[in-house]
Design a protein around this motif. Structure first.
Motif, PDB file in Angstrom:
ATOM      1  N   VAL A  24       0.866  -1.176   0.000  1.00 61.48           N
ATOM      2  CA  VAL A  24       0.000   0.000   0.000  1.00 61.48           C
ATOM      3  C   VAL A  24       0.902   1.225   0.000  1.00 61.48           C
ATOM      4  CG1 VAL A  24      -1.787   1.285   1.230  1.00 61.48           C
ATOM      5  CG2 VAL A  24      -1.818  -1.218   1.239  1.00 61.48           C
ATOM      6  N   ILE A  25       0.784   2.047  -1.037  1.00 57.72           N
ATOM      7  CA  ILE A  25       1.668   3.200  -1.186  1.00 57.72           C
ATOM      8  C   ILE A  25       0.826   4.456  -1.412  1.00 57.72           C
ATOM      9  CG2 ILE A  25       3.557   1.807  -2.119  1.00 57.72           C
ATOM     10  CD1 ILE A  25       2.818   2.716  -4.885  1.00 57.72           C
ATOM     11  N   GLY A  26       1.448   5.612  -1.114  1.00 58.55           N
ATOM     12  CA  GLY A  26       0.801   6.891  -1.361  1.00 58.55           C
ATOM     13  C   GLY A  26      -0.353   7.158  -0.428  1.00 58.55           C
ATOM     14  N   GLY A  27      -1.167   8.144  -0.812  1.00 55.55           N
ATOM     15  CA  GLY A  27      -2.331   8.516  -0.027  1.00 55.55           C
ATOM     16  C   GLY A  27      -2.003   9.546   1.043  1.00 55.55           C
ATOM     17  N   TYR A  28      -2.931   9.725   1.960  1.00 57.35           N
ATOM     18  CA  TYR A  28      -2.791  10.682   3.041  1.00 57.35           C
ATOM     19  C   TYR A  28      -3.283  10.026   4.328  1.00 57.35           C
ATOM     20  CZ  TYR A  28      -7.553  11.279   1.283  1.00 57.35           C
ATOM     21  OH  TYR A  28      -8.816  11.041   0.815  1.00 57.35           O
ATOM     22  N   ASP A  29      -2.633  10.369   5.443  1.00 54.91           N
ATOM     23  CA  ASP A  29      -2.976   9.718   6.704  1.00 54.91           C
ATOM     24  C   ASP A  29      -3.392  10.692   7.792  1.00 54.91           C
ATOM     25  OD1 ASP A  29      -0.558  10.884   7.148  1.00 54.91           O
ATOM     26  OD2 ASP A  29       0.477   9.074   7.809  1.00 54.91           O
ATOM     27  N   GLY A  30      -3.198  11.960   7.600  1.00 55.11           N
ATOM     28  CA  GLY A  30      -3.566  12.947   8.609  1.00 55.11           C
ATOM     29  C   GLY A  30      -3.747  14.301   7.964  1.00 55.11           C
ATOM     30  N   TYR A  31      -3.942  15.322   8.771  1.00 54.76           N
ATOM     31  CA  TYR A  31      -4.075  16.655   8.212  1.00 54.76           C
ATOM     32  C   TYR A  31      -3.708  17.690   9.263  1.00 54.76           C
ATOM     33  CZ  TYR A  31      -8.559  17.097  10.676  1.00 54.76           C
ATOM     34  OH  TYR A  31      -9.531  17.161  11.641  1.00 54.76           O
ATOM     35  N   THR A  32      -3.283  18.839   8.761  1.00 55.54           N
ATOM     36  CA  THR A  32      -3.060  20.018   9.580  1.00 55.54           C
ATOM     37  C   THR A  32      -4.055  21.090   9.130  1.00 55.54           C
ATOM     38  OG1 THR A  32      -1.376  20.823   8.047  1.00 55.54           O
ATOM     39  CG2 THR A  32      -0.620  19.466   9.894  1.00 55.54           C
ATOM     40  N   THR A  33      -4.006  22.231   9.721  1.00 55.19           N
ATOM     41  CA  THR A  33      -4.896  23.320   9.331  1.00 55.19           C
ATOM     42  C   THR A  33      -4.082  24.529   8.899  1.00 55.19           C
ATOM     43  OG1 THR A  33      -5.045  24.081  11.623  1.00 55.19           O
ATOM     44  CG2 THR A  33      -6.761  22.581  10.842  1.00 55.19           C
ATOM     45  N   VAL A  34      -4.573  25.193   7.881  1.00 53.24           N
ATOM     46  CA  VAL A  34      -3.968  26.429   7.402  1.00 53.24           C
ATOM     47  C   VAL A  34      -4.712  27.593   8.045  1.00 53.24           C
ATOM     48  CG1 VAL A  34      -3.442  27.833   5.380  1.00 53.24           C
ATOM     49  CG2 VAL A  34      -3.340  25.343   5.227  1.00 53.24           C
ATOM     50  N   GLY A  35      -3.995  28.359   8.831  1.00 50.16           N
ATOM     51  CA  GLY A  35      -4.630  29.465   9.538  1.00 50.16           C
ATOM     52  C   GLY A  35      -5.572  29.011  10.623  1.00 50.16           C
ATOM     53  N   GLY A  36      -5.451  27.739  11.016  1.00 49.30           N
ATOM     54  CA  GLY A  36      -6.313  27.208  12.055  1.00 49.30           C
ATOM     55  C   GLY A  36      -7.722  26.931  11.605  1.00 49.30           C
ATOM     56  N   VAL A  37      -7.992  27.042  10.288  1.00 48.19           N
ATOM     57  CA  VAL A  37      -9.350  26.866   9.788  1.00 48.19           C
ATOM     58  C   VAL A  37      -9.411  25.839   8.675  1.00 48.19           C
ATOM     59  CG1 VAL A  37     -11.331  28.026   8.717  1.00 48.19           C
ATOM     60  CG2 VAL A  37      -9.923  29.258  10.393  1.00 48.19           C
ATOM     61  N   VAL A  38      -8.635  26.024   7.605  1.00 46.95           N
ATOM     62  CA  VAL A  38      -8.711  25.176   6.416  1.00 46.95           C
ATOM     63  C   VAL A  38      -7.875  23.922   6.626  1.00 46.95           C
ATOM     64  CG1 VAL A  38      -8.327  25.057   3.930  1.00 46.95           C
ATOM     65  CG2 VAL A  38      -9.032  27.219   4.984  1.00 46.95           C
ATOM     66  N   PRO A  39      -8.479  22.721   6.532  1.00 47.21           N
ATOM     67  CA  PRO A  39      -7.690  21.490   6.703  1.00 47.21           C
ATOM     68  C   PRO A  39      -6.750  21.261   5.517  1.00 47.21           C
ATOM     69  CG  PRO A  39      -9.959  20.965   6.117  1.00 47.21           C
ATOM     70  CD  PRO A  39      -9.911  22.441   6.336  1.00 47.21           C
ATOM     71  N   ASN A  40      -5.573  20.774   5.822  1.00 47.34           N
ATOM     72  CA  ASN A  40      -4.561  20.512   4.803  1.00 47.34           C
ATOM     73  C   ASN A  40      -4.031  19.098   5.011  1.00 47.34           C
ATOM     74  OD1 ASN A  40      -2.757  21.078   2.668  1.00 47.34           O
ATOM     75  ND2 ASN A  40      -1.130  21.534   4.139  1.00 47.34           N
ATOM     76  N   ASP A  41      -4.112  18.260   3.965  1.00 44.40           N
ATOM     77  CA  ASP A  41      -3.727  16.851   4.088  1.00 44.40           C
ATOM     78  C   ASP A  41      -2.225  16.692   4.288  1.00 44.40           C
ATOM     79  OD1 ASP A  41      -6.271  15.672   3.773  1.00 44.40           O
ATOM     80  OD2 ASP A  41      -6.181  15.971   1.618  1.00 44.40           O
ATOM     81  N   ILE A  42      -1.873  15.655   5.022  1.00 42.81           N
ATOM     82  CA  ILE A  42      -0.475  15.238   5.163  1.00 42.81           C
ATOM     83  C   ILE A  42      -0.311  13.984   4.313  1.00 42.81           C
ATOM     84  CG2 ILE A  42       1.305  14.421   6.741  1.00 42.81           C
ATOM     85  CD1 ILE A  42      -0.039  15.962   8.962  1.00 42.81           C
ATOM     86  N   TYR A  43       0.432  14.102   3.226  1.00 41.38           N
ATOM     87  CA  TYR A  43       0.568  13.001   2.277  1.00 41.38           C
ATOM     88  C   TYR A  43       1.701  12.067   2.701  1.00 41.38           C
ATOM     89  CZ  TYR A  43      -2.596  15.531  -0.777  1.00 41.38           C
ATOM     90  OH  TYR A  43      -3.692  16.162  -1.299  1.00 41.38           O
ATOM     91  N   CYS A  44       1.498  10.791   2.420  1.00 45.63           N
ATOM     92  CA  CYS A  44       2.444   9.752   2.832  1.00 45.63           C
ATOM     93  C   CYS A  44       3.542   9.599   1.776  1.00 45.63           C
ATOM     94  CB  CYS A  44       1.724   8.417   3.018  1.00 45.63           C
ATOM     95  SG  CYS A  44       0.353   8.470   4.193  1.00 45.63           S
ATOM     96  N   ARG A  45       4.781   9.611   2.223  1.00 48.49           N
ATOM     97  CA  ARG A  45       5.907   9.321   1.332  1.00 48.49           C
ATOM     98  C   ARG A  45       6.379   7.879   1.478  1.00 48.49           C
ATOM     99  NH1 ARG A  45       8.285  14.004   3.681  1.00 48.49           N
ATOM    100  NH2 ARG A  45      10.085  12.763   4.303  1.00 48.49           N
ATOM    101  N   ASN A  46       5.895   7.191   2.486  1.00 46.79           N
ATOM    102  CA  ASN A  46       6.347   5.832   2.742  1.00 46.79           C
ATOM    103  C   ASN A  46       5.328   4.823   2.228  1.00 46.79           C
ATOM    104  OD1 ASN A  46       4.318   6.287   4.585  1.00 46.79           O
ATOM    105  ND2 ASN A  46       5.290   5.127   6.222  1.00 46.79           N
ATOM    106  N   ALA A  47       5.595   3.562   2.469  1.00 51.05           N
ATOM    107  CA  ALA A  47       4.701   2.472   2.075  1.00 51.05           C
ATOM    108  C   ALA A  47       4.663   1.452   3.209  1.00 51.05           C
ATOM    109  CB  ALA A  47       5.180   1.817   0.784  1.00 51.05           C
ATOM    110  N   VAL A  48       3.615   0.642   3.200  1.00 51.37           N
ATOM    111  CA  VAL A  48       3.505  -0.479   4.130  1.00 51.37           C
ATOM    112  C   VAL A  48       3.174  -1.725   3.321  1.00 51.37           C
ATOM    113  CG1 VAL A  48       2.861   0.859   6.172  1.00 51.37           C
ATOM    114  CG2 VAL A  48       1.090   0.134   4.579  1.00 51.37           C
ATOM    115  N   ALA A  49       3.608  -2.874   3.818  1.00 48.35           N
ATOM    116  CA  ALA A  49       3.418  -4.132   3.092  1.00 48.35           C
ATOM    117  C   ALA A  49       2.906  -5.196   4.045  1.00 48.35           C
ATOM    118  CB  ALA A  49       4.734  -4.583   2.447  1.00 48.35           C
ATOM    119  N   LEU A  50       1.874  -5.915   3.602  1.00 50.42           N
ATOM    120  CA  LEU A  50       1.276  -6.995   4.386  1.00 50.42           C
ATOM    121  C   LEU A  50       1.756  -8.330   3.852  1.00 50.42           C
ATOM    122  CD1 LEU A  50      -0.845  -8.126   6.421  1.00 50.42           C
ATOM    123  CD2 LEU A  50      -2.514  -7.992   4.564  1.00 50.42           C
TER     124      LEU A  50
END
Length: 425
Positions: free
Chosen positions: A256-282
């Motif tokens: 499983v690669i890419g995607g987003y796992d969390g978010y921050t806020t811009v100006g404390g209001v607008v959510p901004n995604d935190i994109y994944c640079r890593n991968a996980v493997a099952l």
């Protein structure tokens, strides 16, 4: 094509005698031996074969998957890939098939069963396992929900058998966890599907939505979903594939690669995604996840682009590619880095969306275009017709070619919401 060997011709004749013995009174094509006629019918494109099944009982038996696929293997014909395109909500617009051998012939499939309460399906997963085409999950609106207008994830699963003369969607048991924008891949054994991650995000609300790390797989024989070990972290908008022998001791792994796992806020209001640079493997044998380091450095790119994988004749994935803007990158498993492979022949503006898929050992970069065509009538005016421009890259020869086709759609295709998959027959 080289003529079939004597042993291949014998197998063809034996298969024909087995499959069409009850209707052998009439030849397949008058004036030709049945083995020669069978070779001709095998070489037809998929849309032509679908239309010709209704010609006679003998043709219907020959052009069925139970007869046609063994014949193609006995004749050592190359694998045939079809492109399945979902332009928009599949319950409103029919999915369409394209055979690259005949880029002017599109074959429509029936739309998904429509629900009077659910609408606006998007971010669903479309994939093919053998002759079966699956549509899983997604995000949609429910007229019965409150507050009205908020999207919710779907757990619905549908399957269509391309070998049937009459195509129809079969409703499968729902997934254990509703999800959209998730990673999925065919299971290496049993003809099933494995899915992981996802959430409820919808294109109409690109900044909102839930995330999940749950994992499950579908057993086609038992017709049931089973829950597997969840990912280490919730992740949505990700891509999945099965890497054969990539784990410890040659274990097959679901990456499983890419995607987003969390978010921050811009100006404390607008959510901004935190994109994944890593991968996980099952690990598909051990059932355990392992984390893989970052695939690119900070500042190199913001997120993972569209991904396409090339597979060998036995279905094992051999190479993984990514489209980043106008550049194609190849993933190097040893260094865990994306290496620049090629640049598209025709530049694609940053404002346009494009699709990325692999077929017949080549990579297809798809974008919508409008091509001027001459309209019929006494004035012969030029009109712009929706078209699909395909830039095709061959990693073996490292060469590009361009082809244009006209899908049966009335508006440009937005690849940010459209779904693509490759069907192998």
């Amino acid at each position: 094509m080289t003529p079939p060997s004597s042993s291949g011709a014998g197998r063809v004749a034996g298969t024909l005698a087995l499959r069409t013995g009850s209707v052998a009174a009439a030849s397949l094509i008058p004036g030709l031996p049945d083995d020669v006629a069978a070779v001709i019918l095998c070489l037809l494109t998929f849309p032509d074969q679908s239309r010709l099944r209704a010609t006679s009982r003998a043709w219907r038996l020959l052009l069925s998957a139970a007869t046609l696929l063994p014949l193609r293997r006995s004749l050592r014909l190359p694998r045939r890939h079809l492109l399945c395109l979902f332009p928009t909500d599949p319950s409103l617009a029919s999915p369409i098939l394209l055979d690259p051998a005949a880029p002017t012939a599109w074959w429509p499939l029936p739309p998904l069963p429509c629900s009077p309460q659910l609408y606006g399906l998007s971010n669903f997963a479309a994939l093919a396992v053998g002759r079966h085409l699956y549509v899983l999950g997604g995000s949609c609106f429910d007229a019965r929900s409150y507050p009205l207008g908020h999207p919710s994830p779907s757990a619905a699963a549908y399957r269509l058998d391309l070998a049937h003369s009459r195509h129809y969607w079969e409703r499968l048991p729902d997934m254990q966890v509703p999800r959209g924008s998730f990673a999925c891949a065919p299971s290496p054994s049993g003809g099933g599907v494995i899915v992981a991650g996802g959430g409820s995000r919808h294109p109409m609300f690109p900044s909102n939505g839930s995330r999940t790390g749950s994992t499950e797989w579908y057993d086609a024989t038992a017709r049931s979903w089973s829950v597997a070990t969840s990912m280490p972290r919730d992740r949505a908008g990700c891509v999945g594939f099965v890497a054969h022998g990539a784990g410890d001791g040659g274990e097959d792994e679901f990456w499983v690669i890419g995607g987003y796992d969390g978010y921050t806020t811009v100006g404390g209001v607008v959510p901004n995604d935190i994109y994944c640079r890593n991968a996980v493997a099952l690990g598909l044998w051990s059932g355990k996840w392992r984390e893989i380091g970052d695939m690119w450095e900070e500042g190199e790119r913001r997120w993972l682009g569209p991904v396409a994988a090339l597979s060998a004749d036995d279905g094992r994935i051999t190479e993984v590619f990514m489209l980043d803007g106008n550049d194609v990158f190849r993933y190097d498993f040893a260094s865990n880095r994306w290496l620049r492979e090629a640049t598209t022949r025709r530049r694609i503006p940053n404002t346009e969306s494009c699709g990325f898929v692999s077929m017949n050992g080549e990579l297809y970069v798809l974008r919508s275009a409008k091509v001027p065509v001459e309209a019929s009538g006494p004035w012969r005016q030029l009109k712009k017709k929706p078209a699909l421009e395909c830039q095709v890259y061959n990693p073996g020869t490292r060469k590009w070619r361009v082809l244009t086709t006209h899908p049966p759609v009335h508006a440009p295709i937005d690849f940010r919401t459209a779904a693509l998959c490759t069907v192998e027959l």
